[in-house]
Design a protein around this motif. Structure first.
Motif, mmCIF file in Angstrom:
data_model
loop_
_atom_site.group_PDB
_atom_site.id
_atom_site.type_symbol
_atom_site.label_atom_id
_atom_site.label_comp_id
_atom_site.label_asym_id
_atom_site.label_seq_id
_atom_site.Cartn_x
_atom_site.Cartn_y
_atom_site.Cartn_z
ATOM 1 N N TYR A 1 0.813 -1.223 0.000
ATOM 2 C CA TYR A 1 0.000 0.000 0.000
ATOM 3 C C TYR A 1 0.843 1.268 0.000
ATOM 4 C CZ TYR A 1 -3.437 -3.469 1.359
ATOM 5 O OH TYR A 1 -4.236 -4.588 1.398
ATOM 6 N N GLY A 2 2.124 1.158 0.270
ATOM 7 C CA GLY A 2 3.007 2.312 0.283
ATOM 8 C C GLY A 2 4.166 2.073 1.237
ATOM 9 N N LYS A 3 5.096 3.017 1.272
ATOM 10 C CA LYS A 3 6.260 2.893 2.135
ATOM 11 C C LYS A 3 5.929 3.357 3.555
ATOM 12 C CE LYS A 3 9.784 3.404 -1.469
ATOM 13 N NZ LYS A 3 10.965 4.184 -1.915
ATOM 14 N N VAL A 4 6.599 2.729 4.518
ATOM 15 C CA VAL A 4 6.431 3.113 5.922
ATOM 16 C C VAL A 4 7.807 3.331 6.539
ATOM 17 C CG1 VAL A 4 4.233 1.914 6.218
ATOM 18 C CG2 VAL A 4 6.360 0.693 6.649
ATOM 19 N N ARG A 5 7.844 4.236 7.503
ATOM 20 C CA ARG A 5 9.090 4.521 8.216
ATOM 21 C C ARG A 5 8.912 4.179 9.692
ATOM 22 N NH1 ARG A 5 9.372 9.533 7.426
ATOM 23 N NH2 ARG A 5 10.805 9.505 5.644
ATOM 24 N N GLY A 6 9.736 3.294 10.197
ATOM 25 C CA GLY A 6 9.706 2.947 11.611
ATOM 26 C C GLY A 6 10.948 3.450 12.311
ATOM 27 N N TYR A 7 11.502 2.632 13.182
ATOM 28 C CA TYR A 7 12.732 2.997 13.874
ATOM 29 C C TYR A 7 13.486 1.729 14.248
ATOM 30 C CZ TYR A 7 10.027 1.964 18.130
ATOM 31 O OH TYR A 7 9.256 1.353 19.086
ATOM 32 N N ILE A 8 14.750 1.902 14.597
ATOM 33 C CA ILE A 8 15.600 0.788 15.010
ATOM 34 C C ILE A 8 15.937 0.973 16.475
ATOM 35 C CG2 ILE A 8 17.725 -0.482 14.565
ATOM 36 C CD1 ILE A 8 17.769 0.752 11.771
ATOM 37 N N ASP A 9 15.567 0.008 17.290
ATOM 38 C CA ASP A 9 15.831 0.059 18.726
ATOM 39 C C ASP A 9 16.703 -1.125 19.104
ATOM 40 O OD1 ASP A 9 15.874 0.344 21.436
ATOM 41 O OD2 ASP A 9 13.705 0.188 21.743
ATOM 42 N N ASP A 10 17.977 -0.847 19.362
ATOM 43 C CA ASP A 10 18.928 -1.897 19.739
ATOM 44 C C ASP A 10 18.950 -3.013 18.697
ATOM 45 O OD1 ASP A 10 20.880 -2.928 21.332
ATOM 46 O OD2 ASP A 10 19.537 -3.824 22.809
ATOM 47 N N ASP A 11 19.082 -2.626 17.428
ATOM 48 C CA ASP A 11 19.170 -3.541 16.273
ATOM 49 C C ASP A 11 17.845 -4.235 15.960
ATOM 50 O OD1 ASP A 11 21.845 -2.964 15.843
ATOM 51 O OD2 ASP A 11 22.535 -4.553 17.169
ATOM 52 N N ILE A 12 16.757 -3.813 16.581
ATOM 53 C CA ILE A 12 15.440 -4.378 16.291
ATOM 54 C C ILE A 12 14.615 -3.350 15.529
ATOM 55 C CG2 ILE A 12 13.298 -5.282 17.274
ATOM 56 C CD1 ILE A 12 14.912 -6.263 19.653
ATOM 57 N N TYR A 13 14.112 -3.738 14.358
ATOM 58 C CA TYR A 13 13.289 -2.851 13.542
ATOM 59 C C TYR A 13 11.845 -2.887 14.065
ATOM 60 C CZ TYR A 13 16.997 -2.276 10.074
ATOM 61 O OH TYR A 13 18.171 -1.949 9.445
ATOM 62 N N ALA A 14 11.278 -1.710 14.297
ATOM 63 C CA ALA A 14 9.920 -1.620 14.841
ATOM 64 C C ALA A 14 9.069 -0.721 13.951
ATOM 65 C CB ALA A 14 9.937 -1.069 16.266
ATOM 66 N N PHE A 15 7.839 -1.169 13.669
ATOM 67 C CA PHE A 15 6.878 -0.414 12.874
ATOM 68 C C PHE A 15 5.531 -0.463 13.593
ATOM 69 C CE2 PHE A 15 10.076 -2.180 10.108
ATOM 70 C CZ PHE A 15 10.443 -1.105 9.303
ATOM 71 N N LYS A 16 4.929 0.693 13.833
ATOM 72 C CA LYS A 16 3.692 0.753 14.612
ATOM 73 C C LYS A 16 2.635 1.565 13.851
ATOM 74 C CE LYS A 16 6.281 0.714 18.975
ATOM 75 N NZ LYS A 16 6.581 1.448 20.225
#
Length: 209
Positions: A42-57
């Motif tokens: 559906y499109g691109k999303v931007r999450g974050y990296i927390d201690d080498d873990i990719y998170a998307f909310k």
């Protein structure tokens, strides 16, 4: 004797592991224009990296009109910010529950005639009120263009209006620490700033003693 030595050995290992874990420092949380950006159907999303873990909310997985079955979400062109969760159910205080259950209810905006609806619950003294504002249609992306006029307030009393049920570390776009007369809120009103990214807004009106 062997049992005692074994117990001491286990205790030392646990202590060493605990000290080693305590000395570990968490990695930085990373986000930015080209960080943790992935493409979905559906499109691109931007999450974050927390201690080498990719998170998307907060990524939408469906949409639905009022009383209608869910459908696939609309596609988006720009990169969607996906670093916080979506809307959550109201975590009401006991005072708010009492107003909702036993207070007077007023329809401020009809969901059949507007793109969003507004309902006000007020206590018997007319000194505290809760306003539920929610998006019912986003066909024209209009949201709450005009202010919502309140009802049944004491015209000569001063009131504070604040948004409640916000996520931790988030701020409301509504004016902070503003004081309004009851007459102003009933004649002019206040905009809850309902829109596609803010489909549900809860306001608390409190008389300033």
């Amino acid at each position: 004797m062997m049992k005692t030595q074994f117990a001491l050995t286990v205790a030392v290992i646990i202590m060493m592991a605990t000290v080693g874990y305590a000395q570990q420092k968490p990695g930085p949380i990373l986000t930015g224009n080209n960080i943790a950006v992935v493409a979905t159907q559906y499109g691109k999303v931007r999450g974050y990296i927390d201690d080498d873990i990719y998170a998307f909310k907060g990524i939408p997985y469906a949409k639905a009109e009022r009383f209608m079955p869910p459908q696939a979400p609309d596609k988006w062109e720009n990169v969607r910010q996906s670093t916080i969760y979506g809307p959550q159910a109201m975590q009401s205080s006991s005072q708010n529950c009492d107003i909702i259950w036993h207070g007077d209810r007023y329809r401020l905006l009809s969901p059949w005639e507007n793109d969003f609806a507004a309902i006000l619950y007020e206590d018997e003294e007319r000194s505290n009120a809760i306003i539920f504002n929610y998006l019912v249609s986003n066909r024209y992306r209009s949201g709450s263009v005009s202010p919502v006029k309140l009802k049944s307030l004491n015209a000569d009393k001063k009131n504070s209006v604040r948004e409640i049920n916000l996520y931790p570390d988030t701020k409301s776009p509504l004016p902070q620490n503003a004081i309004y007369s009851g007459d102003y809120l009933m004649d002019i009103g206040i905009s809850p700033n309902v829109r596609d990214r803010r489909p549900s807004v809860i306001l608390e009106v409190t008389e300033v003693k």
